[in-house]
Design a protein around this motif. Structure first.
Motif, PDB file in Angstrom:
ATOM      1  N   ILE A 416     -30.075 -15.897  15.909  1.00 44.21           N
ATOM      2  CA  ILE A 416     -30.564 -15.734  14.537  1.00 44.21           C
ATOM      3  C   ILE A 416     -31.026 -14.296  14.323  1.00 44.21           C
ATOM      4  O   ILE A 416     -31.771 -13.739  15.137  1.00 44.21           O
ATOM      5  CB  ILE A 416     -31.732 -16.701  14.262  1.00 44.21           C
ATOM      6  CG1 ILE A 416     -31.270 -18.155  14.407  1.00 44.21           C
ATOM      7  CG2 ILE A 416     -32.305 -16.481  12.865  1.00 44.21           C
ATOM      8  CD1 ILE A 416     -32.396 -19.155  14.323  1.00 44.21           C
ATOM      9  N   LYS A 417     -30.590 -13.699  13.233  1.00 41.75           N
ATOM     10  CA  LYS A 417     -31.036 -12.345  12.911  1.00 41.75           C
ATOM     11  C   LYS A 417     -32.548 -12.366  12.665  1.00 41.75           C
ATOM     12  O   LYS A 417     -33.060 -13.211  11.924  1.00 41.75           O
ATOM     13  CB  LYS A 417     -30.310 -11.836  11.666  1.00 41.75           C
ATOM     14  CG  LYS A 417     -28.802 -11.652  11.853  1.00 41.75           C
ATOM     15  CD  LYS A 417     -28.166 -11.053  10.613  1.00 41.75           C
ATOM     16  CE  LYS A 417     -28.626  -9.618  10.402  1.00 41.75           C
ATOM     17  NZ  LYS A 417     -27.908  -8.980   9.271  1.00 41.75           N
ATOM     18  N   THR A 418     -33.246 -11.448  13.287  1.00 42.80           N
ATOM     19  CA  THR A 418     -34.707 -11.477  13.228  1.00 42.80           C
ATOM     20  C   THR A 418     -35.242 -11.266  11.816  1.00 42.80           C
ATOM     21  O   THR A 418     -36.325 -11.759  11.487  1.00 42.80           O
ATOM     22  CB  THR A 418     -35.301 -10.408  14.164  1.00 42.80           C
ATOM     23  OG1 THR A 418     -34.738  -9.131  13.836  1.00 42.80           O
ATOM     24  CG2 THR A 418     -34.966 -10.729  15.621  1.00 42.80           C
ATOM     25  N   GLY A 437     -46.633 -15.245   4.896  1.00 36.79           N
ATOM     26  CA  GLY A 437     -47.534 -15.315   6.039  1.00 36.79           C
ATOM     27  C   GLY A 437     -47.024 -14.471   7.191  1.00 36.79           C
ATOM     28  O   GLY A 437     -46.459 -13.393   6.990  1.00 36.79           O
ATOM     29  N   TYR A 438     -47.199 -14.975   8.400  1.00 39.16           N
ATOM     30  CA  TYR A 438     -46.766 -14.240   9.584  1.00 39.16           C
ATOM     31  C   TYR A 438     -45.247 -14.187   9.658  1.00 39.16           C
ATOM     32  O   TYR A 438     -44.552 -15.147   9.315  1.00 39.16           O
ATOM     33  CB  TYR A 438     -47.292 -14.914  10.850  1.00 39.16           C
ATOM     34  CG  TYR A 438     -48.797 -14.829  11.033  1.00 39.16           C
ATOM     35  CD1 TYR A 438     -49.418 -13.607  11.256  1.00 39.16           C
ATOM     36  CD2 TYR A 438     -49.565 -15.979  11.012  1.00 39.16           C
ATOM     37  CE1 TYR A 438     -50.787 -13.531  11.437  1.00 39.16           C
ATOM     38  CE2 TYR A 438     -50.946 -15.914  11.189  1.00 39.16           C
ATOM     39  CZ  TYR A 438     -51.549 -14.685  11.405  1.00 39.16           C
ATOM     40  OH  TYR A 438     -52.898 -14.622  11.575  1.00 39.16           O
ATOM     41  N   SER A 439     -44.723 -13.067  10.151  1.00 42.21           N
ATOM     42  CA  SER A 439     -43.293 -12.988  10.443  1.00 42.21           C
ATOM     43  C   SER A 439     -42.956 -13.949  11.583  1.00 42.21           C
ATOM     44  O   SER A 439     -43.763 -14.164  12.490  1.00 42.21           O
ATOM     45  CB  SER A 439     -42.903 -11.555  10.837  1.00 42.21           C
ATOM     46  OG  SER A 439     -42.939 -10.701   9.719  1.00 42.21           O
ATOM     47  N   GLY A 440     -41.766 -14.513  11.511  1.00 43.92           N
ATOM     48  CA  GLY A 440     -41.338 -15.459  12.537  1.00 43.92           C
ATOM     49  C   GLY A 440     -41.573 -16.902  12.179  1.00 43.92           C
ATOM     50  O   GLY A 440     -41.250 -17.793  12.963  1.00 43.92           O
ATOM     51  N   LEU A 441     -42.132 -17.164  10.985  1.00 43.21           N
ATOM     52  CA  LEU A 441     -42.392 -18.530  10.544  1.00 43.21           C
ATOM     53  C   LEU A 441     -41.576 -18.856   9.299  1.00 43.21           C
ATOM     54  O   LEU A 441     -41.444 -18.028   8.398  1.00 43.21           O
ATOM     55  CB  LEU A 441     -43.876 -18.746  10.236  1.00 43.21           C
ATOM     56  CG  LEU A 441     -44.859 -18.606  11.396  1.00 43.21           C
ATOM     57  CD1 LEU A 441     -46.272 -18.874  10.904  1.00 43.21           C
ATOM     58  CD2 LEU A 441     -44.490 -19.552  12.537  1.00 43.21           C
ATOM     59  N   GLU A 442     -41.031 -20.055   9.260  1.00 43.68           N
ATOM     60  CA  GLU A 442     -40.333 -20.548   8.079  1.00 43.68           C
ATOM     61  C   GLU A 442     -41.287 -21.446   7.302  1.00 43.68           C
ATOM     62  O   GLU A 442     -41.799 -22.447   7.834  1.00 43.68           O
ATOM     63  CB  GLU A 442     -39.105 -21.361   8.502  1.00 43.68           C
ATOM     64  CG  GLU A 442     -38.311 -21.938   7.359  1.00 43.68           C
ATOM     65  CD  GLU A 442     -37.477 -20.889   6.643  1.00 43.68           C
ATOM     66  OE1 GLU A 442     -36.949 -21.202   5.567  1.00 43.68           O
ATOM     67  OE2 GLU A 442     -37.355 -19.767   7.154  1.00 43.68           O
ATOM     68  N   PRO A 457     -38.299 -21.597  19.154  1.00 44.34           N
ATOM     69  CA  PRO A 457     -39.058 -22.150  20.285  1.00 44.34           C
ATOM     70  C   PRO A 457     -40.047 -21.152  20.864  1.00 44.34           C
ATOM     71  O   PRO A 457     -39.745 -19.969  21.027  1.00 44.34           O
ATOM     72  CB  PRO A 457     -37.957 -22.496  21.298  1.00 44.34           C
ATOM     73  CG  PRO A 457     -36.734 -22.726  20.469  1.00 44.34           C
ATOM     74  CD  PRO A 457     -36.846 -21.761  19.319  1.00 44.34           C
ATOM     75  N   HIS A 458     -41.246 -21.648  21.134  1.00 49.88           N
ATOM     76  CA  HIS A 458     -42.306 -20.859  21.770  1.00 49.88           C
ATOM     77  C   HIS A 458     -42.679 -19.630  20.936  1.00 49.88           C
ATOM     78  O   HIS A 458     -43.140 -18.629  21.480  1.00 49.88           O
ATOM     79  CB  HIS A 458     -41.895 -20.424  23.181  1.00 49.88           C
ATOM     80  CG  HIS A 458     -41.236 -21.492  23.993  1.00 49.88           C
ATOM     81  ND1 HIS A 458     -41.911 -22.607  24.434  1.00 49.88           N
ATOM     82  CD2 HIS A 458     -39.954 -21.653  24.411  1.00 49.88           C
ATOM     83  CE1 HIS A 458     -41.080 -23.400  25.114  1.00 49.88           C
ATOM     84  NE2 HIS A 458     -39.893 -22.843  25.097  1.00 49.88           N
ATOM     85  N   PHE A 459     -42.477 -19.702  19.616  1.00 50.92           N
ATOM     86  CA  PHE A 459     -42.784 -18.596  18.698  1.00 50.92           C
ATOM     87  C   PHE A 459     -42.010 -17.325  19.051  1.00 50.92           C
ATOM     88  O   PHE A 459     -42.505 -16.211  18.886  1.00 50.92           O
ATOM     89  CB  PHE A 459     -44.291 -18.303  18.680  1.00 50.92           C
ATOM     90  CG  PHE A 459     -45.116 -19.460  18.199  1.00 50.92           C
ATOM     91  CD1 PHE A 459     -45.030 -19.901  16.890  1.00 50.92           C
ATOM     92  CD2 PHE A 459     -45.966 -20.128  19.063  1.00 50.92           C
ATOM     93  CE1 PHE A 459     -45.788 -20.969  16.442  1.00 50.92           C
ATOM     94  CE2 PHE A 459     -46.730 -21.204  18.619  1.00 50.92           C
ATOM     95  CZ  PHE A 459     -46.638 -21.628  17.306  1.00 50.92           C
ATOM     96  N   LEU A 460     -40.790 -17.491  19.524  1.00 55.71           N
ATOM     97  CA  LEU A 460     -39.942 -16.352  19.865  1.00 55.71           C
ATOM     98  C   LEU A 460     -39.763 -15.448  18.645  1.00 55.71           C
ATOM     99  O   LEU A 460     -39.497 -15.918  17.542  1.00 55.71           O
ATOM    100  CB  LEU A 460     -38.571 -16.848  20.350  1.00 55.71           C
ATOM    101  CG  LEU A 460     -37.530 -15.773  20.687  1.00 55.71           C
ATOM    102  CD1 LEU A 460     -37.987 -14.975  21.908  1.00 55.71           C
ATOM    103  CD2 LEU A 460     -36.169 -16.420  20.950  1.00 55.71           C
ATOM    104  N   ASP A 461     -39.910 -14.144  18.846  1.00 60.68           N
ATOM    105  CA  ASP A 461     -39.735 -13.121  17.810  1.00 60.68           C
ATOM    106  C   ASP A 461     -40.769 -13.221  16.691  1.00 60.68           C
ATOM    107  O   ASP A 461     -40.601 -12.579  15.644  1.00 60.68           O
ATOM    108  CB  ASP A 461     -38.324 -13.175  17.197  1.00 60.68           C
ATOM    109  CG  ASP A 461     -37.234 -12.878  18.210  1.00 60.68           C
ATOM    110  OD1 ASP A 461     -37.506 -12.093  19.132  1.00 60.68           O
ATOM    111  OD2 ASP A 461     -36.121 -13.429  18.076  1.00 60.68           O
TER     112      ASP A 461
END
Length: 470
Positions: A416-418, A437-442, A457-461
């Protein structure tokens, strides 16, 4: 001299007069043969193999060689699919209520096997499109799950039912208001019957309570009532314990929803006591047919670039989320559902059927790309478009590596593109996904009706600040 060799064409024959001529001719023939075997042959062989693979990928009729594997993976030769989940467990809920930092423990992998079968299959446009519905279900895989855990392992998390209660109360506000009033009347009527000498004080107490209820949001009243009554053996808490299976796949007879159902019954209305899970586990073809619409995809016939690309996902080119399902049967463990979407629906018609749009724009809610299960061979692009139905949106995947760990065959790895999950301050276009909000969250809050976020998974990126308070 006796001729050393020659070539005949029709009635004319040409003979080599010298042996060296024959050697030169034979050498030339071998060079041509070597050129074919060494250069042209592999290219031709690769083309033949690629064409054979592509023909196996294109399922344009029920007679296609790959139809059985495409239609289901339940046969003896079906391709097994592993599906592993991890859940967060709050190890110190009582301490958290006193202001302590949550101690989060990751539980998993809890392993399943994914099974699927497509039904109501219909090929359209001379095999260029196929329409179908699909039942997908999961069975617990004890052999692959580590010792000491199972899908019945108890997990402590924030009570999502309590979080969702505000939406439920507002949806049924009039009926619940009536139910609360009936309960108040019944309680004080019983008290007056038991204590006839306290009629006046009880009337004052009732009036004071009714005044308090009138000045308080109804959902707050109902929340306090349900938390106290639903869990009588413990203090009211924003945390609850459920099995990993229940949290992920849903369950019936929830204590809070049972009280809501009892309140609504006083106003002659009904509601299911079920709680849907993170994902859907269809119990039968009938269950899938009742709860989801038909998909239409391109088969790749005539245009391999469109292989497995959606034309319609659940009858629509737009994503709809069923926020207000109806029906269902708790006794038979049938979850409530919304009617399947229709491609010609207007937003008003979708809302009337219980649906909401997960995101802010038509572009954000569009259905495009494949389901990610297959692509044409020899991809010439470094970017793939995939519709990820778990999070209700299109994502772009980029080529990040070429690996050879599959029997030595070089494969392209796409991730997935960051920038897809970046904060709107970093990528302004992400504002249409409510990425504030925070980057990395949908952000799935608008779809589900209460604060809800998804991540890799595991809050990667993801933004490191997410893990700091945990």
């Amino acid at each position: 001299h006796k001729p050393m060799g020659g070539v005949c064409k029709g009635l004319r024959c040409c003979w080599f007069k010298r042996g060296s001529d024959s050697v030169i001719c034979a050498g030339l023939a071998l060079c041509i043969l070597g050129l074919f075997v060494g250069i042209i042959g592999p290219v031709l062989l690769d083309a033949i193999i690629e064409d054979g693979i592509n023909q196996g990928l294109v399922v344009s009729s029920k007679d296609s060689p790959g139809y059985d594997g495409w239609q289901a993976n339940t046969g003896s030769d079906g391709q097994p699919v592993s599906y592993d989940i991890y859940l967060w467990h709050v190890a110190n809920p009582d301490d958290v209520l006193q202001g302590a930092r949550p101690q989060m423990v990751e539980v998993g992998p809890i392993c399943y096997r994914e099974h699927f079968q497509k039904f109501d299959v219909e090929f359209l446009d001379h095999g260029r499109e196929v329409r179908y519905n699909q039942q997908t279900w999961y069975t617990f895989d004890a052999e692959r799950t580590p010792p000491g855990i199972s899908d019945q392992t108890m997990i402590t998390q924030t009570n999502t039912v309590a979080m969702f209660l505000e939406y439920v109360v507002k949806e049924y506000e009039s009926a619940l208001q009536q139910g609360v009033e009936v309960i108040v009347d019944q309680v004080f009527a019983n008290l007056e019957q038991q204590h006839p000498l306290l009629t006046k004080p009880l009337e004052k107490a009732k009036a004071a309570l009714e005044g308090e209820l009138a000045s308080t949001e109804l959902w707050e009243v109902v929340l306090k009532l349900t938390l106290c009554v639903a869990y009588p053996d413990s203090k009211p808490s924003p945390f609850y314990q459920r099995s990993a299976h229940d949290l992920y796949w849903g369950y019936f007879n929830d204590p809070i929803m049972t009280i809501i159902a009892d309140l609504l019954a006083l106003a002659n209305q009904t509601i299911s006591t079920s709680v849907v899970g993170i994902d859907t586990n269809y119990t039968s073809i009938e269950d899938a047919r009742r709860r989801r619409g038909m998909d239409t995809v391109y088969t790749g016939k005539g245009d391999l670039a469109r292989l497995n690309a959606y034309k319609y996902y659940q009858n629509s080119t737009q994503t709809w989320f069923c926020l207000s399902p109806t029906g269902g049967n708790d006794a038979l463990e049938e979850f409530p559902a919304c009617p399947p979407p229709q491609y010609e629906w207007t937003p008003e018609q979708a809302a009337a059927a219980g649906y909401v749009s997960p995101f802010a724009t038509d572009f954000a809610n569009r259905v495009e790309g494949t389901d990610g299960t297959g692509f044409k061979t020899q991809l010439s692009t470094d970017q793939l478009q995939v519709y990820v139905d778990d999070i209700y949106r299109v994502l772009f995947f980029e080529h990040t590596a070429t690996v050879t760990d599959f029997h030595g065959i070089p494969l392209k790895r796409f991730t997935i593109k960051t920038d897809q999950l970046a904060n709107a301050d970093e990528v302004p276009d992400n504002a249409q996904f409510y990425a504030f909000g925070y980057s990395g969250l949908e952000n799935l809050t608008h779809a589900l009706g209460f604060p809800y976020f998804a991540s890799k998974p595991h809050f990667l990126d993801a933004d490191p600040a997410i893990l700091e308070p945990l």
